[in-house]
Design an enzyme around this catalytic site. Structure first.
Site, short mmCIF file in Angstrom:
data_model
loop_
_atom_site.label_atom_id
_atom_site.label_comp_id
_atom_site.label_asym_id
_atom_site.label_seq_id
_atom_site.Cartn_x
_atom_site.Cartn_y
_atom_site.Cartn_z
N LYS A 148 20.99 136.45 -37.82
CA LYS A 148 19.75 136.32 -38.59
C LYS A 148 19.54 134.88 -39.02
CE LYS A 148 18.84 136.74 -43.14
NZ LYS A 148 18.81 137.31 -44.49
N LYS A 177 11.76 140.12 -38.13
CA LYS A 177 11.93 140.57 -39.53
C LYS A 177 10.88 139.88 -40.38
CE LYS A 177 15.30 140.73 -43.31
NZ LYS A 177 16.69 141.05 -43.66
N ARG A 183 33.63 140.30 -54.50
CA ARG A 183 32.64 140.36 -53.41
C ARG A 183 33.15 141.24 -52.29
NH1 ARG A 183 32.32 134.71 -54.86
NH2 ARG A 183 33.62 134.04 -53.11
P1 13P Z 1 15.43 141.50 -49.32
O1 13P Z 1 15.17 142.84 -48.69
O2 13P Z 1 16.14 141.59 -50.64
O3 13P Z 1 14.21 140.65 -49.33
O4 13P Z 1 16.49 140.76 -48.39
C1 13P Z 1 16.35 140.83 -47.03
C2 13P Z 1 16.88 139.60 -46.42
O5 13P Z 1 17.81 139.64 -45.66
C3 13P Z 1 16.21 138.33 -46.73
O6 13P Z 1 16.64 137.35 -45.81
#
Ligand code: 13P
Length: 340
Positions: A136, A219, A46
């Site tokens: 996030k 987002k 990872r």
């Molecule tokens: P994806 O673009 O693969 O959907 O992932 C973005 C993400 O951070 C989801 O929380």
């Protein structure tokens, strides 16, 4: 809360021609990605894979920030430089996923609530010390028969707003991610209805929790038909419906919107972003915060083999650049065939 610092970081995250790399897959999720390329998910593999992404030559031209997972933000390059310091030096803002995942919502079969608020203030202090300047939190809303319930939307919006307030208190820009999944068989119209309800509730809660809108990033999902729907959405339909929905709910004070890719193919996600960026007079930056759409090709090219390290970087660079071009509407479907 230092408002000007929050504003400056948010502006850097959605700077022109750039977007965010979501490399914050939890240990469970990265294992699923590695399983697809038959790579064992060890801590060192990872680390190596994240090093491949972060050290891609020239990547800072297209990537403004990287979302990491708890393990990753504590890891180092082969040369011993902690990842957050390495990224900061390149002018890439380090970020951290702080939610602890979507768990079944008791009494609401098929629905989830995102956990991770307990102890969050202390964790944010620690992450700030490690170099993170944004965070996030992902709320998940599934569409199906009888779901989502109003209660699940409200509970998830409330948790998102509590998270965002704690972030701003600690001078960390919150990415507020309410994801309406595209896994179902629903139509684009149904996705738009649900996304309308979700965004409206989220911004009510953000206001109630006194969130400084100038110091956050949204987002969201794009408005699109479910993957199992027999009726496909055209790129123009997705772009039009997504912008219509965002205009109804996202205040102009929010500096930027960075989409998730959510299971769209890389070409689809890039096409949609490019089309939306051709709209004139939008009050916010429209950017990307992709996981799979930026990484799928890189993962496949690398396949866990050190001989393929730079082949993997080349693919990551290619998709970052194409999405950087989409930031000003400059991507056309088919360009990915020629791009190196
Ligand atoms: P994806 O673009 O693969 O959907 O992932 C973005 C993400 O951070 C989801 O929380």
């Amino acid at each position: 809360m230092n408002r000007s610092e929050l504003e400056a970081v948010a502006a850097a995250m959605v700077a022109r021609d750039k977007g965010l790399l979501a490399a914050d897959e939890s240990t469970g999720t990265i294992k699923k990605r590695f399983d697809q390329i038959h790579v064992e998910s060890t801590e060192e593999q990872r680390r190596t894979y994240r090093e491949l992404l972060f050290t891609t030559p020239g990547i800072a031209q297209w990537i403004s920030g990287v979302i990491m997972f708890d393990e990753t933000i504590r890891q180092k390059t082969r040369d011993g430089v902690p990842f957050p310091q390495y990224l900061t030096k390149l002018g890439i803002v380090p970020g951290i996923k702080v939610d602890e995942g979507a768990k079944p919502l008791a009494q609401f079969p098929g629905e989830t609530i995102t956990e991770g608020l307990d102890g969050l203030r202390e964790r944010l202090i620690d992450y700030h010390r490690l170099g993170a300047r944004f965070a996030k939190w992902r709320a998940v809303i599934d569409i199906g028969e009888g779901i989502p319930s109003r209660f699940a939307i409200e509970a998830n919006a409330h948790a998102l707003a509590r998270y965002a307030a704690l972030c701003q208190e600690q001078d960390i820009v919150p990415i507020v991610e309410p994801e309406v999944l595209m896994d179902g068989a629903h139509t684009l119209e149904r996705c738009e209805q649900v996304t309308d309800a979700v965004l409206s509730t989220v911004f009510d809660q953000l206001a109630a929790h006194r969130i400084y809108l100038e110091g956050m990033i949204l987002k969201p999902n794009m408005v699109i038909a479910g993957k199992k729907s027999p009726v496909r959405s055209s790129p123009e339909q997705v772009a039009t419906a997504t912008i219509r929905c965002l205009k109804r709910h996202v205040p102009a004070a929010v500096p930027g919107i960075a989409f998730l890719s959510g299971g769209q193919t890389p070409a689809e996600a890039t096409t949609h972003l490019s089309l939306m960026n051709r709209s004139k007079g939008l009050p916010w930056q429209l950017s990307f915060s992709y996981g799979r759409a930026l990484q799928d090709a890189a993962l496949a090219a690398w396949s866990g083999k050190s001989a393929n390290f730079s082949a993997g970087q080349k693919e990551f660079h290619k998709w970052a650049r194409l999405n950087g071009m989409a930031r000003s509407g400059g991507f056309q479907p088919g360009m990915e065939q020629q791009a190196a």
